[in-house]
Design a protein around this motif. Sequence first.
Motif, PDB file in Angstrom:
ATOM      1  N   GLN A   1       0.826  -1.199   0.000  1.00  0.00           N
ATOM      2  CA  GLN A   1       0.000   0.000   0.000  1.00  0.00           C
ATOM      3  C   GLN A   1       0.870   1.264   0.000  1.00  0.00           C
ATOM      4  O   GLN A   1       0.578   2.229  -0.707  1.00  0.00           O
ATOM      5  N   VAL A   2       1.940   1.237   0.789  1.00  0.00           N
ATOM      6  CA  VAL A   2       2.861   2.376   0.834  1.00  0.00           C
ATOM      7  C   VAL A   2       3.524   2.550  -0.525  1.00  0.00           C
ATOM      8  O   VAL A   2       3.647   3.665  -1.037  1.00  0.00           O
ATOM      9  N   GLY A   3       3.936   1.444  -1.126  1.00  0.00           N
ATOM     10  CA  GLY A   3       4.539   1.499  -2.451  1.00  0.00           C
ATOM     11  C   GLY A   3       3.602   2.125  -3.471  1.00  0.00           C
ATOM     12  O   GLY A   3       4.023   2.926  -4.311  1.00  0.00           O
TER      13      GLY A   3
ATOM     14  N   ARG B   1       4.242   5.524  -5.641  1.00  0.00           N
ATOM     15  CA  ARG B   1       4.086   5.548  -7.101  1.00  0.00           C
ATOM     16  C   ARG B   1       3.085   6.633  -7.508  1.00  0.00           C
ATOM     17  O   ARG B   1       3.310   7.395  -8.448  1.00  0.00           O
ATOM     18  N   THR B   2       1.976   6.715  -6.789  1.00  0.00           N
ATOM     19  CA  THR B   2       0.956   7.724  -7.092  1.00  0.00           C
ATOM     20  C   THR B   2       1.531   9.132  -6.972  1.00  0.00           C
ATOM     21  O   THR B   2       1.254   9.995  -7.810  1.00  0.00           O
ATOM     22  N   LEU B   3       2.333   9.356  -5.940  1.00  0.00           N
ATOM     23  CA  LEU B   3       2.958  10.675  -5.775  1.00  0.00           C
ATOM     24  C   LEU B   3       3.870  10.988  -6.960  1.00  0.00           C
ATOM     25  O   LEU B   3       3.832  12.094  -7.504  1.00  0.00           O
ATOM     26  N   ARG B   4       4.670  10.017  -7.361  1.00  0.00           N
ATOM     27  CA  ARG B   4       5.583  10.219  -8.499  1.00  0.00           C
ATOM     28  C   ARG B   4       4.785  10.521  -9.763  1.00  0.00           C
ATOM     29  O   ARG B   4       5.092  11.464 -10.491  1.00  0.00           O
ATOM     30  N   HIS B   5       3.742   9.754 -10.005  1.00  0.00           N
ATOM     31  CA  HIS B   5       2.908   9.976 -11.186  1.00  0.00           C
ATOM     32  C   HIS B   5       2.220  11.332 -11.152  1.00  0.00           C
ATOM     33  O   HIS B   5       1.966  11.921 -12.217  1.00  0.00           O
ATOM     34  N   SER B   6       1.909  11.817  -9.958  1.00  0.00           N
ATOM     35  CA  SER B   6       1.206  13.100  -9.854  1.00  0.00           C
ATOM     36  C   SER B   6       2.019  14.250 -10.445  1.00  0.00           C
ATOM     37  O   SER B   6       1.463  15.264 -10.845  1.00  0.00           O
ATOM     38  N   LEU B   7       3.332  14.090 -10.504  1.00  0.00           N
ATOM     39  CA  LEU B   7       4.199  15.117 -11.094  1.00  0.00           C
ATOM     40  C   LEU B   7       4.782  14.667 -12.429  1.00  0.00           C
ATOM     41  O   LEU B   7       5.702  15.298 -12.950  1.00  0.00           O
ATOM     42  N   SER B   8       4.279  13.554 -12.927  1.00  0.00           N
ATOM     43  CA  SER B   8       4.753  13.003 -14.209  1.00  0.00           C
ATOM     44  C   SER B   8       6.264  12.809 -14.235  1.00  0.00           C
ATOM     45  O   SER B   8       6.925  13.130 -15.220  1.00  0.00           O
TER      46      SER B   8
ATOM     47  N   ASN C   1      12.310   1.569  -7.517  1.00  0.00           N
ATOM     48  CA  ASN C   1      11.433   0.552  -8.087  1.00  0.00           C
ATOM     49  C   ASN C   1      11.026  -0.476  -7.026  1.00  0.00           C
ATOM     50  O   ASN C   1       9.855  -0.862  -6.935  1.00  0.00           O
ATOM     51  N   ARG C   2      11.971  -0.911  -6.206  1.00  0.00           N
ATOM     52  CA  ARG C   2      11.665  -1.875  -5.138  1.00  0.00           C
ATOM     53  C   ARG C   2      10.706  -1.271  -4.103  1.00  0.00           C
ATOM     54  O   ARG C   2       9.812  -1.945  -3.607  1.00  0.00           O
ATOM     55  N   TYR C   3      10.888   0.004  -3.784  1.00  0.00           N
ATOM     56  CA  TYR C   3       9.986   0.669  -2.836  1.00  0.00           C
ATOM     57  C   TYR C   3       8.568   0.728  -3.395  1.00  0.00           C
ATOM     58  O   TYR C   3       7.601   0.420  -2.697  1.00  0.00           O
ATOM     59  N   GLU C   4       8.455   1.130  -4.649  1.00  0.00           N
ATOM     60  CA  GLU C   4       7.131   1.256  -5.256  1.00  0.00           C
ATOM     61  C   GLU C   4       6.434  -0.090  -5.429  1.00  0.00           C
ATOM     62  O   GLU C   4       5.206  -0.153  -5.428  1.00  0.00           O
TER      63      GLU C   4
ATOM     64  N   SER D   1       1.755  14.674   4.122  1.00  0.00           N
ATOM     65  CA  SER D   1       2.012  14.163   5.465  1.00  0.00           C
ATOM     66  C   SER D   1       2.445  12.700   5.414  1.00  0.00           C
ATOM     67  O   SER D   1       2.229  12.004   4.416  1.00  0.00           O
ATOM     68  N   MET D   2       3.018  12.244   6.498  1.00  0.00           N
ATOM     69  CA  MET D   2       3.367  10.823   6.617  1.00  0.00           C
ATOM     70  C   MET D   2       2.094   9.981   6.649  1.00  0.00           C
ATOM     71  O   MET D   2       2.085   8.863   6.140  1.00  0.00           O
ATOM     72  N   ASP D   3       1.021  10.504   7.218  1.00  0.00           N
ATOM     73  CA  ASP D   3      -0.263   9.791   7.200  1.00  0.00           C
ATOM     74  C   ASP D   3      -0.660   9.452   5.776  1.00  0.00           C
ATOM     75  O   ASP D   3      -1.127   8.359   5.491  1.00  0.00           O
ATOM     76  N   TYR D   4      -0.475  10.403   4.883  1.00  0.00           N
ATOM     77  CA  TYR D   4      -0.831  10.190   3.480  1.00  0.00           C
ATOM     78  C   TYR D   4       0.094   9.140   2.849  1.00  0.00           C
ATOM     79  O   TYR D   4      -0.367   8.225   2.170  1.00  0.00           O
ATOM     80  N   ILE D   5       1.378   9.262   3.096  1.00  0.00           N
ATOM     81  CA  ILE D   5       2.338   8.303   2.539  1.00  0.00           C
ATOM     82  C   ILE D   5       2.031   6.890   3.023  1.00  0.00           C
ATOM     83  O   ILE D   5       2.093   5.936   2.259  1.00  0.00           O
ATOM     84  N   PHE D   6       1.680   6.755   4.297  1.00  0.00           N
ATOM     85  CA  PHE D   6       1.399   5.438   4.866  1.00  0.00           C
ATOM     86  C   PHE D   6      -0.042   4.987   4.627  1.00  0.00           C
ATOM     87  O   PHE D   6      -0.495   4.004   5.204  1.00  0.00           O
ATOM     88  N   ALA D   7      -0.756   5.712   3.769  1.00  0.00           N
ATOM     89  CA  ALA D   7      -2.124   5.364   3.365  1.00  0.00           C
ATOM     90  C   ALA D   7      -3.078   5.286   4.552  1.00  0.00           C
ATOM     91  O   ALA D   7      -4.021   4.507   4.553  1.00  0.00           O
ATOM     92  N   ARG D   8      -2.842   6.136   5.534  1.00  0.00           N
ATOM     93  CA  ARG D   8      -3.744   6.195   6.689  1.00  0.00           C
ATOM     94  C   ARG D   8      -4.922   7.108   6.417  1.00  0.00           C
ATOM     95  O   ARG D   8      -5.897   7.112   7.161  1.00  0.00           O
ATOM     96  N   CYS D   9      -4.799   7.919   5.364  1.00  0.00           N
ATOM     97  CA  CYS D   9      -5.882   8.830   5.000  1.00  0.00           C
ATOM     98  C   CYS D   9      -5.748   9.186   3.524  1.00  0.00           C
ATOM     99  O   CYS D   9      -4.728   8.919   2.903  1.00  0.00           O
ATOM    100  N   ASP D  10      -6.782   9.799   3.006  1.00  0.00           N
ATOM    101  CA  ASP D  10      -6.777  10.198   1.603  1.00  0.00           C
ATOM    102  C   ASP D  10      -6.439  11.670   1.414  1.00  0.00           C
ATOM    103  O   ASP D  10      -6.379  12.153   0.294  1.00  0.00           O
TER     104      ASP D  10
END
Length: 119
Positions: free
Chosen positions: A3-5, A9-16, A34-37, A58-67
């Motif tokens: 989920q974190v990966g 990936r979503t963050l990276r894609h958000s900036l193309s 690549n391994r992290y994602e 936030s770290m909450d967002y990175i750890f998928a604790r919230c949207d």
Amino acid sequence: MKQVGNQLRTLRHSLSLSQAKLAELLGITQSSLNRYENGQSTPTVELFRKYADFFDVSMDYIFARCDEPQGKLYHYQPKVWKNAAEMEQFVEMCFDPKSPYYNRMKESVLRMFLENTDD
């Protein structure tokens, strides 16, 4: 970690950004990114901080604790405040009984406590 990966990936894609470009910006290898994602490896705490700073999330967002990118906001209330008797005991310890303002300070703090527990 999958989920974190996905979040990374979503963050990276958000900036193309390509994996190679983001890896360069973060000071890591493309293969590590690549391994992290893909959830095959876990980034260090320092790298998580770099992600949060770089993407301004936030770290909450990175750890998928919230949207929400800003994360969860908590109303912190110390455990001692959940029990009126314990709070009164705590206030007794905080102020010097010999002080001329002792009773006023104690009453003010306890009044604030009662106002906060009404929520």
